[in-house]
Design a protein around this motif. Structure first.
Motif, mmCIF file in Angstrom:
data_model
loop_
_atom_site.group_PDB
_atom_site.id
_atom_site.type_symbol
_atom_site.label_atom_id
_atom_site.label_comp_id
_atom_site.label_asym_id
_atom_site.label_seq_id
_atom_site.Cartn_x
_atom_site.Cartn_y
_atom_site.Cartn_z
ATOM 1 N N ARG A 255 25.729 83.076 52.987
ATOM 2 C CA ARG A 255 25.847 84.329 52.248
ATOM 3 C C ARG A 255 26.949 84.210 51.202
ATOM 4 O O ARG A 255 27.999 83.614 51.459
ATOM 5 N N LEU A 256 26.684 84.792 50.042
ATOM 6 C CA LEU A 256 27.652 84.830 48.949
ATOM 7 C C LEU A 256 28.042 86.274 48.683
ATOM 8 O O LEU A 256 27.172 87.129 48.483
ATOM 9 N N THR A 257 29.340 86.547 48.690
ATOM 10 C CA THR A 257 29.855 87.871 48.360
ATOM 11 C C THR A 257 30.624 87.788 47.047
ATOM 12 O O THR A 257 31.618 87.065 46.949
ATOM 13 N N MET A 258 30.163 88.512 46.032
ATOM 14 C CA MET A 258 30.821 88.560 44.734
ATOM 15 C C MET A 258 31.641 89.838 44.645
ATOM 16 O O MET A 258 31.115 90.939 44.848
ATOM 17 N N VAL A 259 32.925 89.690 44.361
ATOM 18 C CA VAL A 259 33.829 90.838 44.318
ATOM 19 C C VAL A 259 34.171 91.144 42.869
ATOM 20 O O VAL A 259 34.847 90.353 42.197
ATOM 21 N N LYS A 260 33.710 92.263 42.384
ATOM 22 C CA LYS A 260 33.916 92.625 40.985
ATOM 23 C C LYS A 260 35.400 92.821 40.693
ATOM 24 O O LYS A 260 36.103 93.550 41.396
ATOM 25 N N GLY A 261 35.879 92.130 39.669
ATOM 26 C CA GLY A 261 37.257 92.280 39.229
ATOM 27 C C GLY A 261 38.257 91.364 39.899
ATOM 28 O O GLY A 261 39.404 91.266 39.440
ATOM 29 N N ALA A 262 37.883 90.691 40.978
ATOM 30 C CA ALA A 262 38.822 89.808 41.677
ATOM 31 C C ALA A 262 39.039 88.526 40.879
ATOM 32 O O ALA A 262 38.103 87.984 40.280
ATOM 33 N N ASP A 263 40.291 88.039 40.865
ATOM 34 C CA ASP A 263 40.598 86.818 40.123
ATOM 35 C C ASP A 263 40.671 85.624 41.063
ATOM 36 O O ASP A 263 40.297 85.709 42.239
ATOM 37 N N HIS A 264 41.153 84.499 40.535
ATOM 38 C CA HIS A 264 41.120 83.259 41.316
ATOM 39 C C HIS A 264 42.039 83.293 42.532
ATOM 40 O O HIS A 264 41.739 82.666 43.541
ATOM 41 N N ARG A 265 43.131 84.001 42.415
ATOM 42 C CA ARG A 265 44.070 84.013 43.547
ATOM 43 C C ARG A 265 43.444 84.672 44.784
ATOM 44 O O ARG A 265 43.758 84.294 45.903
ATOM 45 N N PHE A 266 42.602 85.662 44.580
ATOM 46 C CA PHE A 266 41.912 86.361 45.674
ATOM 47 C C PHE A 266 42.900 86.760 46.770
ATOM 48 O O PHE A 266 42.666 86.554 47.957
ATOM 49 N N SER A 267 44.024 87.330 46.334
ATOM 50 C CA SER A 267 45.102 87.635 47.277
ATOM 51 C C SER A 267 45.539 89.092 47.263
ATOM 52 O O SER A 267 46.549 89.438 47.876
ATOM 53 N N GLU A 268 44.794 89.950 46.536
ATOM 54 C CA GLU A 268 45.107 91.372 46.591
ATOM 55 C C GLU A 268 44.789 91.907 47.994
ATOM 56 O O GLU A 268 43.992 91.298 48.728
ATOM 57 N N PRO A 269 45.408 93.007 48.402
ATOM 58 C CA PRO A 269 45.186 93.515 49.763
ATOM 59 C C PRO A 269 43.712 93.673 50.121
ATOM 60 O O PRO A 269 43.300 93.343 51.246
ATOM 61 N N GLU A 270 42.901 94.156 49.185
ATOM 62 C CA GLU A 270 41.488 94.325 49.486
ATOM 63 C C GLU A 270 40.767 92.979 49.617
ATOM 64 O O GLU A 270 39.804 92.852 50.379
ATOM 65 N N ASN A 271 41.257 91.957 48.894
ATOM 66 C CA ASN A 271 40.680 90.620 49.034
ATOM 67 C C ASN A 271 41.014 90.032 50.401
ATOM 68 O O ASN A 271 40.155 89.449 51.074
ATOM 69 N N LEU A 272 42.264 90.187 50.811
ATOM 70 C CA LEU A 272 42.675 89.684 52.118
ATOM 71 C C LEU A 272 41.930 90.405 53.240
ATOM 72 O O LEU A 272 41.531 89.781 54.232
ATOM 73 N N ALA A 273 41.714 91.702 53.072
ATOM 74 C CA ALA A 273 40.965 92.456 54.078
ATOM 75 C C ALA A 273 39.542 91.922 54.187
ATOM 76 O O ALA A 273 38.979 91.833 55.297
ATOM 77 N N LEU A 274 38.933 91.542 53.063
ATOM 78 C CA LEU A 274 37.581 90.982 53.087
ATOM 79 C C LEU A 274 37.562 89.626 53.783
ATOM 80 O O LEU A 274 36.638 89.319 54.541
ATOM 81 N N ILE A 275 38.586 88.818 53.544
ATOM 82 C CA ILE A 275 38.676 87.526 54.234
ATOM 83 C C ILE A 275 38.739 87.744 55.746
ATOM 84 O O ILE A 275 38.043 87.086 56.526
ATOM 85 N N ALA A 276 39.582 88.681 56.180
ATOM 86 C CA ALA A 276 39.708 88.969 57.612
ATOM 87 C C ALA A 276 38.400 89.489 58.186
ATOM 88 O O ALA A 276 37.977 89.075 59.288
ATOM 89 N N GLU A 277 37.741 90.376 57.456
ATOM 90 C CA GLU A 277 36.463 90.919 57.908
ATOM 91 C C GLU A 277 35.424 89.802 58.048
ATOM 92 O O GLU A 277 34.653 89.749 59.024
ATOM 93 N N THR A 278 35.418 88.893 57.083
ATOM 94 C CA THR A 278 34.478 87.780 57.115
ATOM 95 C C THR A 278 34.773 86.853 58.283
ATOM 96 O O THR A 278 33.855 86.405 58.989
ATOM 97 N N LEU A 279 36.034 86.583 58.501
ATOM 98 C CA LEU A 279 36.425 85.723 59.628
ATOM 99 C C LEU A 279 36.079 86.377 60.949
ATOM 100 O O LEU A 279 35.583 85.712 61.876
ATOM 101 N N ASP A 280 36.331 87.671 61.057
ATOM 102 C CA ASP A 280 35.967 88.392 62.273
ATOM 103 C C ASP A 280 34.467 88.240 62.574
ATOM 104 O O ASP A 280 34.080 88.008 63.729
ATOM 105 N N SER A 281 33.654 88.358 61.533
ATOM 106 C CA SER A 281 32.206 88.320 61.742
ATOM 107 C C SER A 281 31.726 86.951 62.166
ATOM 108 O O SER A 281 30.699 86.841 62.852
ATOM 109 N N LEU A 282 32.462 85.913 61.794
ATOM 110 C CA LEU A 282 32.062 84.553 62.163
ATOM 111 C C LEU A 282 32.581 84.113 63.514
ATOM 112 O O LEU A 282 32.092 83.123 64.070
ATOM 113 N N THR A 283 33.568 84.816 64.045
ATOM 114 C CA THR A 283 34.257 84.299 65.230
ATOM 115 C C THR A 283 34.253 85.268 66.399
ATOM 116 O O THR A 283 35.050 85.129 67.316
ATOM 117 N N ARG A 284 33.365 86.237 66.378
ATOM 118 C CA ARG A 284 33.312 87.182 67.498
ATOM 119 C C ARG A 284 32.907 86.467 68.787
ATOM 120 O O ARG A 284 32.109 85.549 68.752
#
Length: 251
Positions: free
Chosen positions: A222-251
């Motif tokens: 799956r590919l998730t495209m985040v509108k407006g996010a830059d290369h660092r992908f380190s804004e709070p909402e970006n980090l929350a998405l990383i955590a959400e994605t990790l949660d979904s893969l490791t339940r």
């Protein structure tokens, strides 16, 4: 606390490891693979370590050779060396299948790890993954003068928008990169794969994520495209998405 690993190639890697607790001991560990010229103290690495501690999960972050606190000179390094470093760290410091989280160049490295040792990969998350960037971004983006200078002088400098001065690109980096390209031949990834990409990323454009998405073979990609996010992908909402994605893969 930072520890050190001696690799089979004679390099010494700095790493920080978080052990699993009873809560997470039966679940896959997590390994973070950083980007080109980055180190294991960045925002995403620290965020993921905090996530692992909260969930009782094993977590590993490390510096490739020539990066951060590890041995060797950055200018002597190459994609092949850094992939060897990652494989040595995973083989020596983790047990069982791991979820690999590769940021930028780390996305390429994680794909090389997955090709070489798929039995050790439970899932893969690419954050602005940059497979084959030495060829498709660097070499293909050079003009004739830059290519000639690189071949004749062995290195050229490229401007950087970050605070660590210009990028020095070596002929060795380019030529070694060609031995490790992953988008020219079939790429089987027999585990769940999640690609996270910012639409405003100018370092690794969205087209790269789309190419990887189309090229890779996975039972769950799956590919998730985040509108407006830059290369660092380190804004709070970006980090929350990383955590959400990790949660979904490791339940």
């Amino acid at each position: 606390m930072t520890d050190r690993l001696d690799t089979p190639q004679g390099r010494q890697l700095a790493y920080v490891q978080t052990p699993a607790t009873a809560e997470g001991v039966d679940k896959p560990g997590v390994v973070f693979l950083g980007g080109f010229k980055s180190d294991m103290t960045g925002t995403k690495a620290q965020f993921l370590e905090d996530w692992a501690k909260r969930h009782g999960r094993a977590f590993l972050r490390f510096d490739y050779s020539g990066h951060g606190q590890s041995s060797e000179d950055f200018l002597d390094g190459s994609i092949g060396d850094w992939a060897e470093d990652a494989m040595a760290a995973i083989s020596s410091l983790t047990q069982g299948p791991q979820v690999l989280i590769g940021s930028s160049m780390g996305g390429w490295i994680s794909l090389l790890v997955a090709k070489a040792m798929p039995e050790r990969v439970a899932g893969l998350i690419g954050i602005a993954a940059a497979p084959d960037f030495t060829e498709d971004s660097m070499w293909d983006g050079f003009d004739d003068g830059q290519r000639a200078a690189l071949m004749n002088q062995g290195a050229i400098e490229l401007p950087s928008e970050y605070d660590d001065g210009p990028y020095v690109i070596t002929r060795h980096l380019i030529e070694d990169g060609r031995k490790h390209l992953v988008l020219r031949d079939p790429l089987a990834l027999p585990f769940p794969v999640r690609l996270l990409q910012g639409s405003a990323d100018v370092d690794v454009p969205p087209a790269v994520a789309l190419r990887l998405f189309e090229h890779a073979e996975s039972p769950d990609l799956r590919l998730t495209m985040v509108k407006g996010a830059d290369h660092r992908f380190s804004e709070p909402e970006n980090l929350a998405l990383i955590a959400e994605t990790l949660d979904s893969l490791t339940r």
